[in-house]
Design an enzyme around this catalytic site. Structure first.
Site, PDB file in Angstrom:
ATOM      1  N   TRP A  16      34.045  35.746  38.186  1.00  0.00           N
ATOM      2  CA  TRP A  16      34.924  35.938  39.327  1.00  0.00           C
ATOM      3  C   TRP A  16      34.278  36.759  40.427  1.00  0.00           C
ATOM      4  O   TRP A  16      33.587  37.753  40.167  1.00  0.00           O
ATOM      5  CB  TRP A  16      36.193  36.643  38.834  1.00  0.00           C
ATOM      6  CG  TRP A  16      37.032  37.175  39.936  1.00  0.00           C
ATOM      7  CD1 TRP A  16      36.888  38.383  40.570  1.00  0.00           C
ATOM      8  CD2 TRP A  16      38.117  36.535  40.597  1.00  0.00           C
ATOM      9  NE1 TRP A  16      37.813  38.530  41.565  1.00  0.00           N
ATOM     10  CE2 TRP A  16      38.591  37.409  41.596  1.00  0.00           C
ATOM     11  CE3 TRP A  16      38.758  35.299  40.415  1.00  0.00           C
ATOM     12  CZ2 TRP A  16      39.668  37.094  42.430  1.00  0.00           C
ATOM     13  CZ3 TRP A  16      39.830  34.982  41.235  1.00  0.00           C
ATOM     14  CH2 TRP A  16      40.279  35.877  42.226  1.00  0.00           C
ATOM     15  N   MET A  17      34.550  36.369  41.664  1.00  0.00           N
ATOM     16  CA  MET A  17      34.117  37.144  42.818  1.00  0.00           C
ATOM     17  C   MET A  17      35.306  37.279  43.763  1.00  0.00           C
ATOM     18  O   MET A  17      36.137  36.368  43.814  1.00  0.00           O
ATOM     19  CB  MET A  17      32.971  36.395  43.521  1.00  0.00           C
ATOM     20  CG  MET A  17      32.675  36.863  44.939  1.00  0.00           C
ATOM     21  SD  MET A  17      31.191  36.108  45.621  1.00  0.00           S
ATOM     22  CE  MET A  17      31.680  34.410  45.769  1.00  0.00           C
ATOM     23  N   ASN A  18      35.406  38.386  44.511  1.00  0.00           N
ATOM     24  CA  ASN A  18      36.334  38.402  45.634  1.00  0.00           C
ATOM     25  C   ASN A  18      35.704  39.007  46.893  1.00  0.00           C
ATOM     26  O   ASN A  18      34.740  38.441  47.411  1.00  0.00           O
ATOM     27  CB  ASN A  18      37.738  38.935  45.290  1.00  0.00           C
ATOM     28  CG  ASN A  18      37.776  40.299  44.637  1.00  0.00           C
ATOM     29  OD1 ASN A  18      37.295  40.482  43.523  1.00  0.00           O
ATOM     30  ND2 ASN A  18      38.375  41.280  45.309  1.00  0.00           N
ATOM     31  N   ASP A  19      36.196  40.116  47.410  1.00  0.00           N
ATOM     32  CA  ASP A  19      35.817  40.577  48.760  1.00  0.00           C
ATOM     33  C   ASP A  19      34.315  40.695  49.000  1.00  0.00           C
ATOM     34  O   ASP A  19      33.587  41.194  48.149  1.00  0.00           O
ATOM     35  CB  ASP A  19      36.381  41.978  49.016  1.00  0.00           C
ATOM     36  CG  ASP A  19      37.882  42.079  48.841  1.00  0.00           C
ATOM     37  OD1 ASP A  19      38.409  43.178  49.071  1.00  0.00           O
ATOM     38  OD2 ASP A  19      38.514  41.086  48.454  1.00  0.00           O
ATOM     39  N   GLU A  42      44.865  45.669  54.293  1.00  0.00           N
ATOM     40  CA  GLU A  42      43.636  45.770  53.492  1.00  0.00           C
ATOM     41  C   GLU A  42      42.453  45.380  54.375  1.00  0.00           C
ATOM     42  O   GLU A  42      42.636  44.721  55.403  1.00  0.00           O
ATOM     43  CB  GLU A  42      43.694  44.793  52.308  1.00  0.00           C
ATOM     44  CG  GLU A  42      44.844  45.018  51.348  1.00  0.00           C
ATOM     45  CD  GLU A  42      44.690  44.174  50.098  1.00  0.00           C
ATOM     46  OE1 GLU A  42      44.451  44.771  49.029  1.00  0.00           O
ATOM     47  OE2 GLU A  42      44.810  42.933  50.178  1.00  0.00           O
TER      48      GLU A  42
END
Lengths: 650, 173
Positions: A130-133, A311
């Site tokens: 998983w990856m996000n920001d 955010e």
């Protein structure tokens, strides 16, 4: 009536295709086999007919493929095993971001071939999980650096640490070891998002949010262990962390994502951090000389009621007159400032253009009615937690955005990964409209262009589909211009009805002046296709409004993927031709209208329009206007994103 | 009880017309905002930690319930699969697929939701709870005929939906 010869393609309805026939000649042996299989198919269908109405569905399915005119999908109605009641409201609302189908249809039996096709060729993604920001992007000693929120253990969010990769050109990335892990009490529950600031002497500092052992959100300082290492492999956390804790009146869980700092006229560094007070999104503002001690300013950089938690706040200058980016500290005449926020409540990124008042550290939007959080979005599809940096190498401001998945988590777990980053985009103030920013893929992506296919002045009659002869259509860079029949524009009757991509019938909903555009990731029979298109609506006063949409409703036979229609109004000035650019890269489509005034990113998961079966078409589903299209379509190479070569010592 | 209500009517006449305030403690007020009131009440009240809990704690209690129910369902699936050759192939396929889905709920969704609730990154809690509901529903849809898991799938689905609703309350507060 069941088609007894399943090998004949369903004809494309509504108009002939002038480019060439699609059915090829058959040899005699194949005819015999066709008859055999046809009879077999008849036998099987007879069996199904007993106690089932599937013959009707098969007929509709035949019509459905290749027909743009069919409206909503005509899936067989399955028995609902559980009463969902008002639960529909719950999952529908959150469908918007995580974009799940409501689960009443069966999960698609994804196989490894379909799933492995989904991995992209030239978009940044780690090898698995998983990856996000995006975090701390920067250029240093010849390398572009990219850091990102990463889960080393699963294909869902959790156990977050900082991944790291480098590139010479923002396209060809090499994975490096994790930059920071959760090894201190002040980031034990997560090494969250942060930004880089390059100091006067060229040194780098990183400010990032840590979720402490008590799950309090704090800001921490880190810096490279060795500034002479161009790869910046090792990072040191300041021993006196945290440098900022939630101030009085701010909840422990509403204090995160510090920005790149910029200089004040007093020579101090200034930084902003998003938060909220009740339902008002706010940006707190701090001054510092050393990134260790801070003074919070009395006021806020800005606040907008009703927008909820802010955010990944971003704050940067743009030039009103020059075609280059500006260093984050620049201010003065001919400079506007952009405030951008990621809204936690709805998971969309918004920006607004305005004026920065340095003295008291506030910012005022040029147009309060489209203030940040209630006005223009960076991207009308899947695009969140975006962050820019000033690339001093090429004097441009570059934008990164996190592109999540819109399939099921079970599929993500099965394929072993989730999420992509957008292709980095340059950001410029749109001098022509004065109200928008322009986003455009960085020019280095053009180095991936292989074979070019050109189509000039292709006339697409109202209600027709034109196949484009492009050998491989899963990795494409498409630039297209459209001219619409002027007579039809004038002739069309206007109406009061307001149009919205989201609530429309997609590409199947015909208007006098649209929709028209391209069908990407489409199989030959158009059973699966993703239209990227314009829709021109004429108001009752004769004014024209152009909309730009991505229609996922028929993008896949699978029912456990998002099927929404994304899009928005796009400003088109007098005498401008309609232009679009589309990057197709397996399960991601990034589309740009009018030079990047309106952008839409979609994730699509076809089951049959994959590998060699994926094609691209022009289409015009308007009822009256014909369009003339000129296109250049490049087949794109892979960027071969991989680990930094092991034999080279760090 | 009657005199108590009369007392409240006298002291707070406006509030008399707002039964939620009269009757509601936090659990009841919260459960009213979910689609499965009874299930919500029962799940929360049967856990002693719900006493004096705030909304965030109530969400976590629902997630604990989700984990328990999902684990029970997975145990049942494993038991059914042990029948081996006695199972017809379609049933075995459906059960195997369900086992995968429940593994996703227990090993991916529940940890994601728990960490998100703990650290205050609620959108990931919303994502995980919604996905758990979908996985339970998807499992039920796998069975071409009668499903041996209907009741348990429904419970897991509904508990997930309740948890998602409570997370939504937190996000909107």
């Amino acid at each position: 009536m069941v088609d007894t010869n399943p090998f004949l393609q369903a004809s494309v309805s509504d108009g002939s295709d002038p480019i060439g026939p699609q059915v090829t000649r058959r040899k005699p042996i194949k005819e015999q086999l066709s008859i055999f299989f046809g009879l077999l198919a008849v036998g099987l269908c007879v069996a199904f007919l007993i106690g089932n109405n599937i013959s009707d569905n098969a007929h509709e399915h035949e019509n459905e493929c290749g027909s743009l005119a069919s409206l909503n999908s005509m899936k067989p109605e399955l028995l609902r095993p559980v009463s969902r009641g008002p639960a529909a409201g719950v999952s529908e609302k959150s469908n918007r971001f995580f974009a799940k189908v409501d689960g009443t249809f069966p999960a698609y039996p994804w196989n490894n071939s379909m799933l492995s096709w989904q991995r992209t060729a030239f978009h940044f993604q780690p090898e698995k999980n998983w990856m996000n920001d995006p975090n701390g992007p920067l250029f240093y000693k010849g390398w572009y650096h990219f850091f990102y929120q990463y889960n080393p253990n699963a294909a869902v969010w959790g156990d977050i640490v900082w991944g790291h990769a480098v590139s010479k050109d923002l396209i060809h990335w090499l994975h490096l070891p994790l930059a920071m892990v959760a090894d201190q009490w002040y980031d034990k529950n997560g090494v969250w998002t942060g930004s880089a600031t390059i100091l006067h002497d060229g040194k780098i500092i990183m400010l990032y949010t840590g979720s402490t052992a008590e799950a309090v959100q704090v800001q921490n300082l880190a810096y490279p262990a060795d500034h002479s290492d161009p790869l910046l492999i090792h990072w040191v956390k300041y021993p006196g962390n945290p440098v900022l804790v939630p101030p009085p009146g701010i909840d422990n869980k509403d204090f995160r994502d510090p920005t790149t700092a910029w200089l004040t006229s007093e020579g101090k560094w200034r930084v902003t951090i998003g938060s909220k007070i009740n339902k008002t999104g706010i940006a707190l503002i701090y001054d510092t000389k050393d990134f260790i001690n801070y003074e919070m300013l009395d006021g806020l950089l800005h606040a907008v009621p009703g927008t909820g938690m802010w955010e990944c706040v971003d704050f940067f200058p743009v030039s009103e007159t020059e075609e280059n980016g500006l260093d984050t500290s620049i201010n003065g005449p001919g400079v506007k400032h952009v405030v951008k926020v990621s809204l936690d409540d709805e998971r969309h990124d918004y920006y607004a253009i305005g004026t920065y008042l340095e003295k008291n550290g506030t910012w005022i939007p040029d147009q309060p009615e489209i203030d940040v959080g209630i006005g223009i979005r960076y991207d009308y599809g899947i695009f969140y937690a975006a962050k820019t940096f000033y690339d001093q190498n090429k004097k441009r401001r570059v934008l990164w955005g996190w592109i999540g998945e819109s399939d099921s988590e079970a599929a993500d777990t099965q394929k072993g990964w989730a999420s992509l980053q957008s292709i980095p985009r340059t950001i410029l103030f749109d001098q022509k409209t004065g109200t928008n920013l322009l986003q455009w893929p960085v020019e280095e992506i053009e180095s991936l262009r292989l074979k070019r296919n050109e189509f000039n002045q292709v006339k697409v009659q109202a209600g027709s589909v034109v196949p484009l002869n492009v050998a491989s259509a899963t990795q494409l860079d498409i630039i297209a211009e459209f001219e619409i029949d002027k007579e039809a524009l004038e002739r069309a009757t206007g109406s009061n009805v307001t149009f919205s991509c989201r609530t429309s019938g997609g590409a199947a909903e015909r208007g006098a002046l649209g929709p028209f555009g391209l069908l990407v990731l489409a199989d030959e029979r158009l059973c699966e296709r993703t239209p990227v298109y314009f829709y021109i609506a004429k108001g009752s006063h004769g004014n024209l409004n152009t909309f730009f949409c991505n229609d996922q409703s028929r993008s896949s036979a699978a029912s456990d993927v998002d099927k929404q229609i994304y899009g928005n109004f796009v400003p088109v000035l007098k005498d401008e031709t309609l232009s679009l650019r589309i990057l197709v890269d397996h399960s991601i489509i990034e589309s740009f209208a009018q030079g990047g005034r309106t952008v839409i990113t979609s994730r699509v998961y076809p089951t049959r329009a994959i590998y060699g079966a994926a094609k691209v078409f022009l289409f015009n589903n308007a009822t009256e206007a014909s369009v003339t299209a000129s296109l250049k379509i490049w087949e794109m190479n892979s960027a071969f994103i991989r680990s930094y070569p092991r034999h080279q010592k760090f | 009880m009657k005199s108590f209500i009369i007392f409240l009517f006298l002291v707070f006449p406006v509030e008399a017309f707002r039964p939620t305030l009269l009757l509601g403690n936090l659990i009841e007020r919260t459960c009213k905002q979910t689609p499965f009131y009874d299930l919500c009440i029962w799940s929360l009240k049967s856990n002693p930690e719900s006493c004096n809990a705030d909304v965030k704690k109530l969400a976590q209690i629902m997630v604990d319930s989700l984990k328990t129910k999902a684990t029970d369902t997975l145990d049942l699936i494993d038991e059914l699969l042990e029948d081996g050759l006695a199972l017809d192939p379609a049933m075995r396929r459906a059960l195997t697929s369900c086992a995968e889905r429940y593994n996703v709920i227990i090993r991916a969704d529940v940890p994601e939701i728990t960490e998100a609730l703990k650290t205050g990154n609620y959108k990931f809690a919303e994502k995980g709870t919604n996905d758990a509901a979908i996985e339970a529903n998807s499992c039920e849809m796998e069975f071409p005929g009668k499903s041996p898991l209907t009741d348990m799938n429904k419970v897991v689905h509904d508990v997930s939906v309740v948890a998602a609703s409570i997370v939504k309350i937190i996000l909107n507060s």
